[in-house]
Design an enzyme around this catalytic site. Sequence first.
Site, PDB file in Angstrom:
ATOM      1  CE  LYS A  35      89.485 -55.784 -71.205  1.00 36.33           C
ATOM      2  NZ  LYS A  35      89.076 -56.324 -69.996  1.00 36.33           N
ATOM      3  CE1 TYR A  78      93.209 -59.676 -61.884  1.00 36.14           C
ATOM      4  CE2 TYR A  78      93.475 -57.656 -63.156  1.00 36.14           C
ATOM      5  CZ  TYR A  78      92.707 -58.746 -62.780  1.00 36.14           C
ATOM      6  OH  TYR A  78      91.455 -58.910 -63.318  1.00 36.14           O
ATOM      7  NE  ARG A 129      88.614 -60.904 -63.725  1.00 34.54           N
ATOM      8  CZ  ARG A 129      87.808 -60.265 -64.573  1.00 34.54           C
ATOM      9  NH1 ARG A 129      87.543 -60.785 -65.750  1.00 34.54           N
ATOM     10  NH2 ARG A 129      87.250 -59.125 -64.248  1.00 34.54           N
ATOM     11  CG  ASP A 185      87.154 -58.824 -72.097  1.00 37.04           C
ATOM     12  OD1 ASP A 185      86.248 -58.363 -71.386  1.00 37.04           O
ATOM     13  OD2 ASP A 185      88.330 -58.424 -72.024  1.00 37.04           O
ATOM     14  CB  SER A 240      85.265 -54.532 -65.907  1.00 36.65           C
ATOM     15  OG  SER A 240      86.132 -54.006 -66.885  1.00 36.65           O
ATOM     16  NE  ARG A 243      90.551 -53.863 -66.095  1.00 33.29           N
ATOM     17  CZ  ARG A 243      89.784 -52.830 -65.853  1.00 33.29           C
ATOM     18  NH1 ARG A 243      90.296 -51.607 -65.850  1.00 33.29           N
ATOM     19  NH2 ARG A 243      88.497 -52.971 -65.618  1.00 33.29           N
ATOM     20  CG  HIS A 270      85.525 -53.880 -72.739  1.00 29.79           C
ATOM     21  ND1 HIS A 270      85.185 -53.312 -71.525  1.00 29.79           N
ATOM     22  CD2 HIS A 270      85.961 -55.126 -72.440  1.00 29.79           C
ATOM     23  CE1 HIS A 270      85.396 -54.186 -70.553  1.00 29.79           C
ATOM     24  NE2 HIS A 270      85.857 -55.296 -71.079  1.00 29.79           N
ATOM     25  CB  CYS A 313      78.555 -55.190 -66.521  1.00 29.86           C
ATOM     26  SG  CYS A 313      78.911 -53.961 -65.261  1.00 29.86           S
TER      27      CYS A 313
HETATM   28  P1  GTP Z   1      85.014 -58.773 -67.417  1.00 32.45           P
HETATM   29  O1  GTP Z   1      85.682 -60.070 -67.628  1.00 32.45           O
HETATM   30  O2  GTP Z   1      85.489 -58.054 -66.190  1.00 32.45           O
HETATM   31  O3  GTP Z   1      85.067 -57.864 -68.618  1.00 32.45           O
HETATM   32  O4  GTP Z   1      83.468 -59.071 -67.029  1.00 32.45           O
HETATM   33  P2  GTP Z   1      82.196 -59.551 -67.872  1.00 32.45           P
HETATM   34  O5  GTP Z   1      81.521 -58.379 -68.489  1.00 32.45           O
HETATM   35  O6  GTP Z   1      82.560 -60.674 -68.755  1.00 32.45           O
HETATM   36  O7  GTP Z   1      81.193 -60.048 -66.719  1.00 32.45           O
HETATM   37  P3  GTP Z   1      80.708 -61.523 -66.328  1.00 32.45           P
HETATM   38  O8  GTP Z   1      79.913 -62.176 -67.409  1.00 32.45           O
HETATM   39  O9  GTP Z   1      81.866 -62.267 -65.813  1.00 32.45           O
HETATM   40  O10 GTP Z   1      79.694 -61.197 -65.151  1.00 32.45           O
HETATM   41  C1  GTP Z   1      80.087 -60.578 -63.964  1.00 32.45           C
HETATM   42  C2  GTP Z   1      79.034 -60.718 -62.911  1.00 32.45           C
HETATM   43  O11 GTP Z   1      77.786 -60.237 -63.391  1.00 32.45           O
HETATM   44  C3  GTP Z   1      78.829 -62.169 -62.518  1.00 32.45           C
HETATM   45  O12 GTP Z   1      79.143 -62.324 -61.155  1.00 32.45           O
HETATM   46  C4  GTP Z   1      77.368 -62.446 -62.733  1.00 32.45           C
HETATM   47  O13 GTP Z   1      76.783 -62.992 -61.585  1.00 32.45           O
HETATM   48  C5  GTP Z   1      76.729 -61.105 -63.023  1.00 32.45           C
HETATM   49  N1  GTP Z   1      75.771 -61.249 -64.139  1.00 32.45           N
HETATM   50  C6  GTP Z   1      76.065 -61.612 -65.415  1.00 32.45           C
HETATM   51  N2  GTP Z   1      74.941 -61.677 -66.179  1.00 32.45           N
HETATM   52  C7  GTP Z   1      73.924 -61.325 -65.361  1.00 32.45           C
HETATM   53  C8  GTP Z   1      72.504 -61.190 -65.549  1.00 32.45           C
HETATM   54  O14 GTP Z   1      71.960 -61.381 -66.644  1.00 32.45           O
HETATM   55  N3  GTP Z   1      71.778 -60.797 -64.464  1.00 32.45           N
HETATM   56  C9  GTP Z   1      72.357 -60.554 -63.252  1.00 32.45           C
HETATM   57  N4  GTP Z   1      71.567 -60.188 -62.250  1.00 32.45           N
HETATM   58  N5  GTP Z   1      73.678 -60.696 -63.027  1.00 32.45           N
HETATM   59  C10 GTP Z   1      74.448 -61.062 -64.070  1.00 32.45           C
HETATM   60  C1  SPV Z   2      88.046 -56.379 -67.330  1.00 29.69           C
HETATM   61  O1  SPV Z   2      88.330 -55.855 -66.240  1.00 29.69           O
HETATM   62  O2  SPV Z   2      87.291 -55.811 -68.173  1.00 29.69           O
HETATM   63  C2  SPV Z   2      88.561 -57.721 -67.669  1.00 29.69           C
HETATM   64  C3  SPV Z   2      89.560 -58.297 -66.802  1.00 29.69           C
HETATM   65  O3  SPV Z   2      88.198 -58.302 -68.670  1.00 29.69           O
HETATM   66  S1  SPV Z   2      91.123 -57.629 -67.030  1.00 29.69           S
HETATM   67  O4  SPV Z   2      91.883 -58.501 -67.914  1.00 29.69           O
HETATM   68  O5  SPV Z   2      91.749 -57.571 -65.721  1.00 29.69           O
HETATM   69  O6  SPV Z   2      91.032 -56.320 -67.632  1.00 29.69           O
HETATM   70 MN    MN Z   3      86.666 -57.071 -69.779  1.00 33.10          MN
END
Ligand code: GTP
Ligand code: SPV
Ligand code: MN
Length: 586
Positions: free
Chosen positions: A206, A197, A370, A277, A248, A69, A226, A250
């Site tokens: 979003k 993207y 992704r 999400d 994002s 983004r 979110h 996290c």
């Molecule tokens: P978006 O799709 O961007 O909104 O991201 P999201 O919030 O769904 O994050 P996602 O679950 O994909 O996690 C992103 C990164 O955080 C991954 O590479 C994981 O390795 C890391 N992660 C997720 N949960 C944990 C956790 O409990 N501990 C640690 N250390 N890392 C974590």
């Molecule tokens: C984020 O960045 O919080 C996502 C991926 O979930 S995107 O669709 O690119 O916003």
């Molecule tokens: Mn997201």
Amino acid sequence: MTNNKSVLEWIEDKKALVNPDKVVWIDGSEEQLEALRAEACATGEIIKLNQEKLPGCYLHRTAVNDVARVEHRTFICSDKEEDAGPTNHWMAPADAYKMLYDIARGSYKGRTMYVIPYSMGPVGSPFAKYGIELTDSIYVVLNMSIMTRVGQNVLDALGDSDDWVRGLHCKCEIDEEKRYICHFPQDNTIISVNSGYGGNVLLGKKCFALRIASNLGRNEGWMAEHMLILGLENPQGEVKYIAAAFPSACGKTNLAMLIPPELYRKKGYKVWCVGDDIAWMRVGEDGRLWAVNPENGFFGVAPGTNMKSNPNALISTQKGTIFTNVVHNLDDNTVWWEGLDKNPPTNSLNWKGEVWNADPETKGAHPNSRFTAPAKNCPCVSPEFDSGKGVPISAIVFGGRRAKTAPLVYQSRDWENGVFVGSIMASETTAAATGAVGVVRRDPMAMLPFCGYHMADYWAHWLEMGKKLGDKAPKIFNVNWFRLDDEGHFIWPGFGDNMRVLEWIIDRCEGKADAVETPIGFVPKAEDINLEELDLSLDTLKSLLEVDKDLWNTEAEGIEEFYQKFGDKLPEELKAQLDGLKARLK
Ligand code: GTP
Ligand code: SPV
Ligand code: MN
């Protein structure tokens, strides 16, 4: 496919603008999608992967300059600048339309205009909102068909209503300098140019479900957030639902699909995924807060996803999935990314399509690569996933990446204090947006890039929702899985073990667990977090729960400075909350 005048007129108008060779309406049928996949394979837009190992799966590479983004090119084009607020970029609607139309004009020449009627939320649900996206990208059509509910039934449900969100996407030349993602809340319109993207072009996600929907929610008295939504089933078979907002990349997808540690599974605990999400939440007839996931798939971060960290996500990607910007394993025509396993393919192309061959010096997959996977693939998808009435939320959880300041978990004192806790969220930045990674920034409610109006008005809306919910409001918590030790390692094991924290959260909601009051809120008694079968000492846990007054005094200064941005619009309640925190820290 429809006689809806507002739809037909708008499409005619946009057709005259972009001048496509032909127009194709997406009807949601598998035959049509299959023909589009074949066409996209023929042009190289997508690559068909090994259909024995990954049936229905494809690989796509975006342009190298177009991998995340672009917040600095994302605009809220409300009539008044003040309504966009200090945390959004604003452009005057007339100027924005003119600029965008100049960029879009004639840009579909030699291309097809795809008309995608889609629903956010189960079609016909009281939560559902409809949209139409025009695009010149088959990749977008295929992704939208996974991420949303697409086709004729959406038009049928819309009938001749004018209440739908207009979306125009034009790939143009994927020129970074002319890339704009613009939102017109007063017109329910989104225009996106020069990107391919996901987050910039899958306009249901979003752009609609957060930036436009946050405006709709404010006007109509509900919330677009979110947030992931999960159901936690206890051994008695009761399910309690939690919604959680993390910035994002996290950990939302990971938490939403959590597999409890073995000792919990043996007792009969289970986690169900409702969404990973976005959550739309309304006050139900019973006065509680009810939530649906408006999406129909997962657009998840690939790196780090593996059979240990998130088996449910990995299994979800084994069929009918589109991978974007991952490694292409040429030996067996499959995909790979950092953190999938310890065997990077030695005969392979990186995310840019260059020979990579497991080069240890460079990353093979883009850090924001992704997968787009259908929700129904997920082994733990909630039985309530398609429920039009949603699920009742017991707890709202905020969180982010904080190396030091935030404890593993704490509970807010009440709703108002919880809104404060959400408003002061801060996190280290990730690869999900372009820009520096690892810099601490304030990201209130994980909505900084997604709130479609003035952030202070958004907080006021949260406070208003709390008044409506009264004593039926969900309890509000904050978590931090990302505390680091002095060597820079994560102290808390995270992932499945986060279940141990969720258990305390639910126990608190039910008045079953004790807590210790601190200046920032209530933290668990260390003995109340189950450490069985975990290689983590009670002392380490105590350190994870510590609230360091010096750090928090510095934090309070940072909050004060952040709040100043909002001037008079900052709700009095939040100002009072900050004063309360400062007093308790003395
Ligand atoms: P978006 O799709 O961007 O909104 O991201 P999201 O919030 O769904 O994050 P996602 O679950 O994909 O996690 C992103 C990164 O955080 C991954 O590479 C994981 O390795 C890391 N992660 C997720 N949960 C944990 C956790 O409990 N501990 C640690 N250390 N890392 C974590
Ligand atoms: C984020 O960045 O919080 C996502 C991926 O979930 S995107 O669709 O690119 O916003
Ligand atoms: Mn997201």
